[in-house]
Design a protein around this motif. Structure first.
Motif, PDB file in Angstrom:
ATOM      1  N   UNK A   1     -45.302 -41.465 -12.161  1.00 63.43           N
ATOM      2  CA  UNK A   1     -44.340 -40.961 -13.081  1.00 63.43           C
ATOM      3  C   UNK A   1     -42.985 -41.229 -12.551  1.00 63.43           C
ATOM      4  N   UNK A   2     -42.842 -40.850 -11.205  1.00 61.85           N
ATOM      5  CA  UNK A   2     -41.427 -41.112 -10.625  1.00 61.85           C
ATOM      6  C   UNK A   2     -41.108 -42.821 -10.460  1.00 61.85           C
ATOM      7  N   UNK A   3     -42.214 -43.306  -9.923  1.00 61.02           N
ATOM      8  CA  UNK A   3     -42.128 -45.012  -9.961  1.00 61.02           C
ATOM      9  C   UNK A   3     -41.617 -45.774 -11.285  1.00 61.02           C
ATOM     10  N   UNK A   4     -41.971 -44.891 -12.361  1.00 60.78           N
ATOM     11  CA  UNK A   4     -41.663 -45.552 -13.737  1.00 60.78           C
ATOM     12  C   UNK A   4     -40.246 -45.429 -14.018  1.00 60.78           C
ATOM     13  N   UNK A   5     -39.424 -44.647 -13.378  1.00 61.02           N
ATOM     14  CA  UNK A   5     -37.977 -44.709 -13.315  1.00 61.02           C
ATOM     15  C   UNK A   5     -37.345 -46.012 -12.955  1.00 61.02           C
ATOM     16  N   UNK A   6     -36.529 -46.270 -14.014  1.00 65.36           N
ATOM     17  CA  UNK A   6     -35.867 -47.705 -13.739  1.00 65.36           C
ATOM     18  C   UNK A   6     -35.194 -47.672 -12.305  1.00 65.36           C
ATOM     19  N   UNK A   7     -35.347 -48.827 -11.659  1.00 68.83           N
ATOM     20  CA  UNK A   7     -34.936 -49.005 -10.300  1.00 68.83           C
ATOM     21  C   UNK A   7     -33.555 -48.505  -9.932  1.00 68.83           C
ATOM     22  N   UNK A   8     -32.524 -48.811 -10.829  1.00 69.67           N
ATOM     23  CA  UNK A   8     -31.171 -48.389 -10.502  1.00 69.67           C
ATOM     24  C   UNK A   8     -31.134 -46.633 -10.660  1.00 69.67           C
ATOM     25  N   UNK A   9     -31.621 -46.178 -11.384  1.00 74.05           N
ATOM     26  CA  UNK A   9     -31.730 -44.764 -11.586  1.00 74.05           C
ATOM     27  C   UNK A   9     -32.764 -44.114 -10.273  1.00 74.05           C
ATOM     28  N   UNK A  10     -33.658 -44.887  -9.998  1.00 73.65           N
ATOM     29  CA  UNK A  10     -34.401 -44.465  -8.656  1.00 73.65           C
ATOM     30  C   UNK A  10     -33.305 -44.498  -7.427  1.00 73.65           C
ATOM     31  N   UNK A  11     -32.626 -45.820  -7.377  1.00 70.94           N
ATOM     32  CA  UNK A  11     -31.769 -45.823  -6.245  1.00 70.94           C
ATOM     33  C   UNK A  11     -31.038 -44.488  -6.235  1.00 70.94           C
ATOM     34  N   UNK A  12     -30.277 -44.238  -7.408  1.00 75.16           N
ATOM     35  CA  UNK A  12     -29.465 -43.312  -7.479  1.00 75.16           C
ATOM     36  C   UNK A  12     -30.000 -41.859  -6.876  1.00 75.16           C
ATOM     37  N   UNK A  13     -31.290 -41.568  -7.359  1.00 75.83           N
ATOM     38  CA  UNK A  13     -31.878 -40.293  -7.032  1.00 75.83           C
ATOM     39  C   UNK A  13     -32.188 -40.301  -5.299  1.00 75.83           C
ATOM     40  N   UNK A  14     -32.444 -41.529  -4.777  1.00 78.96           N
ATOM     41  CA  UNK A  14     -32.958 -41.633  -3.281  1.00 78.96           C
ATOM     42  C   UNK A  14     -31.499 -41.142  -2.410  1.00 78.96           C
ATOM     43  N   UNK A  15     -30.551 -41.914  -3.156  1.00 79.15           N
ATOM     44  CA  UNK A  15     -29.043 -41.617  -2.448  1.00 79.15           C
ATOM     45  C   UNK A  15     -28.647 -40.083  -2.353  1.00 79.15           C
ATOM     46  N   UNK A  16     -29.308 -39.297  -3.129  1.00 74.64           N
ATOM     47  CA  UNK A  16     -29.007 -37.838  -3.007  1.00 74.64           C
ATOM     48  C   UNK A  16     -30.033 -37.199  -1.974  1.00 74.64           C
TER      49      UNK A  16
END
Length: 241
Positions: free
Chosen positions: A184-199
């Motif tokens: 489910x999380x891996x399906x998030x668009x890469x840019x959005x996932x990058x912004x999440x990981x940054x937090x």
């Protein structure tokens, strides 16, 4: 004799890791699933763990499913309430169906699954109930009023039930995962996932195995003094007091 563990939503994602890790720790494991029969069949073939289909939002279905598990493996000693869904929408666009579906699976299931097993645990003087909440049940999340409310309810349910059964040798705890590297999380668009990981201060997503090991810790016979607690596993993304 090995203790029996039942994991809801136990054939995929975090639930699959929990089921497999509990089996490796010596438990007899049953994995519940809701609808993906192909995935459940593959899971059982690959792991040797029995899978059982029922809707955790249906009280009668839960009673029947638990009875089937206990007929096959014995009384349930460890219950892991892992099953959960999301139906994300901003509140002004959310439908009653989106609200009800999340409440049914994510929160009603707490009653539906615990009520049929808790008396047996009390009578035997041992039980471990481990409820999977979420970081978003602790801090809230825009677009997830339904999910955040349900997962916050899981924590309240955990704290209340823990007090009811503490003297009977039954512990009730919650785990609140942060963002975990699942399909489910891996399906998030890469840019959005990058912004999440940054937090996330640790700089990465969590793994399903890390959540599974939290479950094994709380399920252990030696964890009897830990009850009513919420174990956060979020890489310091959200720190609670």
């Amino acid at each position: 004799m090995s203790r029996v563990a039942l994991v809801t939503g136990g054939t995929r994602g975090i639930g699959q890791a929990i089921s497999v890790t509990l089996k490796a720790a010596g438990y007899k494991v049953a994995a519940n699933y809701a609808g993906n029969e192909a995935a459940a069949a593959a899971f059982t073939r690959e792991t040797g763990i029995r899978s059982y289909k029922w809707d955790v939002g249906d009280h009668e279905a839960c009673a029947r499913g638990i009875a089937a598990v206990e007929a096959d493996l014995g009384p349930v000693d460890i219950l892991v309430n892992n099953a959960g869904i999301t139906r994300d929408a901003m509140l002004h666009k959310m439908t009653p169906q989106q609200w009800r579906e999340v409440m049914s699976v994510d929160l009603d299931s707490m009653f539906n699954m615990c009520q049929p097993v808790v008396n047996g645990m009390r009578e035997r003087g041992f039980g471990r109930i481990i409820n999977i909440s979420s970081i978003n049940g602790q801090k809230g999340q825009m677009g997830q009023t339904n999910y955040s409310a349900a997962k916050a309810g899981v924590i309240g349910f955990t704290r209340a039930l823990a007090q009811e059964v503490a003297k009977k040798g039954v512990t009730v705890n919650a785990i609140a995962p942060g963002y975990i590297d699942t399909e489910m999380v891996s399906a998030v668009p890469p840019k959005v996932l990058e912004s999440i990981i940054a937090t996330i201060p640790v700089g990465r997503l969590g793994t399903a195995d890390e959540i599974a090991h939290c479950v094994v810790f709380l399920a252990d016979d030696k964890a009897g003094f830990i009850t009513g607690a919420t174990l956060t596993a979020n890489g310091a993304q959200y720190i609670t007091g």
